[in-house]
Motif scaffolding. Structure first.
Motif, PDB file in Angstrom:
ATOM      1  N   PHE A   1       0.858  -1.172   0.000  1.00 17.24           N
ATOM      2  CA  PHE A   1       0.000   0.000   0.000  1.00 17.24           C
ATOM      3  C   PHE A   1       0.893   1.220   0.000  1.00 17.24           C
ATOM      4  O   PHE A   1       1.839   1.310   0.766  1.00 17.24           O
ATOM      5  CB  PHE A   1      -0.923   0.008   1.224  1.00 17.24           C
ATOM      6  CG  PHE A   1      -1.958   1.079   1.139  1.00 17.24           C
ATOM      7  CD1 PHE A   1      -1.784   2.288   1.776  1.00 17.24           C
ATOM      8  CD2 PHE A   1      -3.114   0.884   0.386  1.00 17.24           C
ATOM      9  CE1 PHE A   1      -2.747   3.290   1.675  1.00 17.24           C
ATOM     10  CE2 PHE A   1      -4.074   1.872   0.287  1.00 17.24           C
ATOM     11  CZ  PHE A   1      -3.891   3.079   0.932  1.00 17.24           C
TER      12      PHE A   1
ATOM     13  N   GLU B   1       1.073   5.588  -0.213  1.00 15.16           N
ATOM     14  CA  GLU B   1       0.397   6.870  -0.063  1.00 15.16           C
ATOM     15  C   GLU B   1       1.316   7.965  -0.602  1.00 15.16           C
ATOM     16  O   GLU B   1       2.515   7.928  -0.370  1.00 15.16           O
ATOM     17  CB  GLU B   1       0.092   7.155   1.408  1.00 15.16           C
ATOM     18  CG  GLU B   1      -0.856   6.150   2.026  1.00 15.16           C
ATOM     19  CD  GLU B   1      -1.075   6.410   3.496  1.00 15.16           C
ATOM     20  OE1 GLU B   1      -2.119   7.013   3.831  1.00 15.16           O
ATOM     21  OE2 GLU B   1      -0.204   6.024   4.287  1.00 15.16           O
TER      22      GLU B   1
ATOM     23  N   ASP C   1       2.099  11.965  -0.474  1.00 14.79           N
ATOM     24  CA  ASP C   1       1.845  13.189   0.296  1.00 14.79           C
ATOM     25  C   ASP C   1       1.669  14.376  -0.642  1.00 14.79           C
ATOM     26  O   ASP C   1       1.985  14.297  -1.835  1.00 14.79           O
ATOM     27  CB  ASP C   1       2.994  13.461   1.268  1.00 14.79           C
ATOM     28  CG  ASP C   1       3.086  12.411   2.356  1.00 14.79           C
ATOM     29  OD1 ASP C   1       4.196  12.182   2.855  1.00 14.79           O
ATOM     30  OD2 ASP C   1       2.036  11.818   2.709  1.00 14.79           O
TER      31      ASP C   1
ATOM     32  N   ALA D   1       6.371   9.835  -1.286  1.00 16.74           N
ATOM     33  CA  ALA D   1       5.496   8.676  -1.144  1.00 16.74           C
ATOM     34  C   ALA D   1       6.099   7.697  -0.149  1.00 16.74           C
ATOM     35  O   ALA D   1       7.316   7.595  -0.019  1.00 16.74           O
ATOM     36  CB  ALA D   1       5.296   8.000  -2.496  1.00 16.74           C
TER      37      ALA D   1
ATOM     38  N   GLY E   1       5.061   3.701   2.012  1.00 16.46           N
ATOM     39  CA  GLY E   1       4.117   2.604   2.085  1.00 16.46           C
ATOM     40  C   GLY E   1       4.626   1.442   2.892  1.00 16.46           C
ATOM     41  O   GLY E   1       5.676   1.516   3.526  1.00 16.46           O
TER      42      GLY E   1
ATOM     43  N   LEU F   1      -7.907   4.345   4.736  1.00 19.26           N
ATOM     44  CA  LEU F   1      -6.654   4.410   3.983  1.00 19.26           C
ATOM     45  C   LEU F   1      -6.820   5.306   2.768  1.00 19.26           C
ATOM     46  O   LEU F   1      -7.801   5.213   2.038  1.00 19.26           O
ATOM     47  CB  LEU F   1      -6.211   3.010   3.551  1.00 19.26           C
ATOM     48  CG  LEU F   1      -5.882   2.023   4.668  1.00 19.26           C
ATOM     49  CD1 LEU F   1      -5.523   0.670   4.082  1.00 19.26           C
ATOM     50  CD2 LEU F   1      -4.762   2.548   5.537  1.00 19.26           C
ATOM     51  N   ASN F   2      -5.849   6.174   2.559  1.00 21.53           N
ATOM     52  CA  ASN F   2      -5.895   7.094   1.429  1.00 21.53           C
ATOM     53  C   ASN F   2      -4.652   6.889   0.578  1.00 21.53           C
ATOM     54  O   ASN F   2      -3.609   7.475   0.836  1.00 21.53           O
ATOM     55  CB  ASN F   2      -5.973   8.544   1.925  1.00 21.53           C
ATOM     56  CG  ASN F   2      -6.171   9.517   0.788  1.00 21.53           C
ATOM     57  OD1 ASN F   2      -6.579   9.128  -0.305  1.00 21.53           O
ATOM     58  ND2 ASN F   2      -5.873  10.775   1.039  1.00 21.53           N
ATOM     59  N   GLY F   3      -4.749   6.033  -0.390  1.00 22.75           N
ATOM     60  CA  GLY F   3      -3.611   5.722  -1.248  1.00 22.75           C
ATOM     61  C   GLY F   3      -4.019   4.695  -2.278  1.00 22.75           C
ATOM     62  O   GLY F   3      -5.194   4.599  -2.635  1.00 22.75           O
ATOM     63  N   ARG F   4      -3.048   3.917  -2.713  1.00 24.91           N
ATOM     64  CA  ARG F   4      -3.350   2.883  -3.706  1.00 24.91           C
ATOM     65  C   ARG F   4      -2.556   1.619  -3.437  1.00 24.91           C
ATOM     66  O   ARG F   4      -1.491   1.654  -2.838  1.00 24.91           O
ATOM     67  CB  ARG F   4      -3.095   3.387  -5.115  1.00 24.91           C
ATOM     68  CG  ARG F   4      -1.686   3.880  -5.378  1.00 24.91           C
ATOM     69  CD  ARG F   4      -1.570   4.495  -6.740  1.00 24.91           C
ATOM     70  NE  ARG F   4      -1.823   5.911  -6.609  1.00 24.91           N
ATOM     71  CZ  ARG F   4      -1.357   6.826  -7.415  1.00 24.91           C
ATOM     72  NH1 ARG F   4      -0.625   6.485  -8.430  1.00 24.91           N
ATOM     73  NH2 ARG F   4      -1.611   8.076  -7.224  1.00 24.91           N
TER      74      ARG F   4
END
Length: 137
Positions: free
Chosen positions: A6, A8, A10, A15, A17, A75-78
């Motif tokens: 995962f 994220e 900023d 980034a 994870g 969660l805010n990401g991919r």
């Protein structure tokens, strides 16, 4: 083998994870591309250390299992997969005795200290050897 990660990003473009199946294994970068590269380096160093200590390497789960897990709503990401060649982790690590020039050893130790994803001097040397061997295939 595909390991889910995962990541994220900023507001400043950096980034970071983690790997949910590999406790304690995190990565980061100044850009999302750098973080992706660091992700592979981090998980390989982590697995190298687990192999050296003769500990079991965690089995990955599918992204869907993690995305649907309780507590994943905020969660805010991919999600992404990192493909790891597990062949290099199948064998037991062997202790060897080598001699290196003092200055080179100091530079290796400084790099390991600055880049904890290596985990140890041995992991750094193994990564450097693999990289060189891959270039000469």
């Amino acid at each position: 083998m595909l390991y889910p990660a995962f990541i994220e990003v900023d507001t400043d473009g950096t980034a970071s994870g983690w790997f949910p199946d590999v406790p304690g294994c995190t990565f980061a970068g100044d850009t999302i591309e750098d973080a992706f590269i660091d992700a592979r380096s981090a998980i390989e160093a982590h697995f190298e250390l687990l192999s050296e200590k003769e500990r079991e390497i965690p089995t990955p789960h599918r992204i869907e299992e993690h995305a649907n897990a309780k507590g994943s709503d905020g969660l805010n990401g991919r999600w992404l997969y990192i493909d790891i060649n597990m062949d290099k982790f199948d064998g037991r690590a062997e202790r060897i005795n080598i001699t290196l020039p003092h200055r080179l050893l100091e530079r290796i130790d400084a790099t390991v200290k600055q880049q904890p994803e290596y985990g140890s001097r041995s992991a750094f040397l193994a990564a450097a050897a693999r990289e060189e061997l891959l270039k000469n295939r």
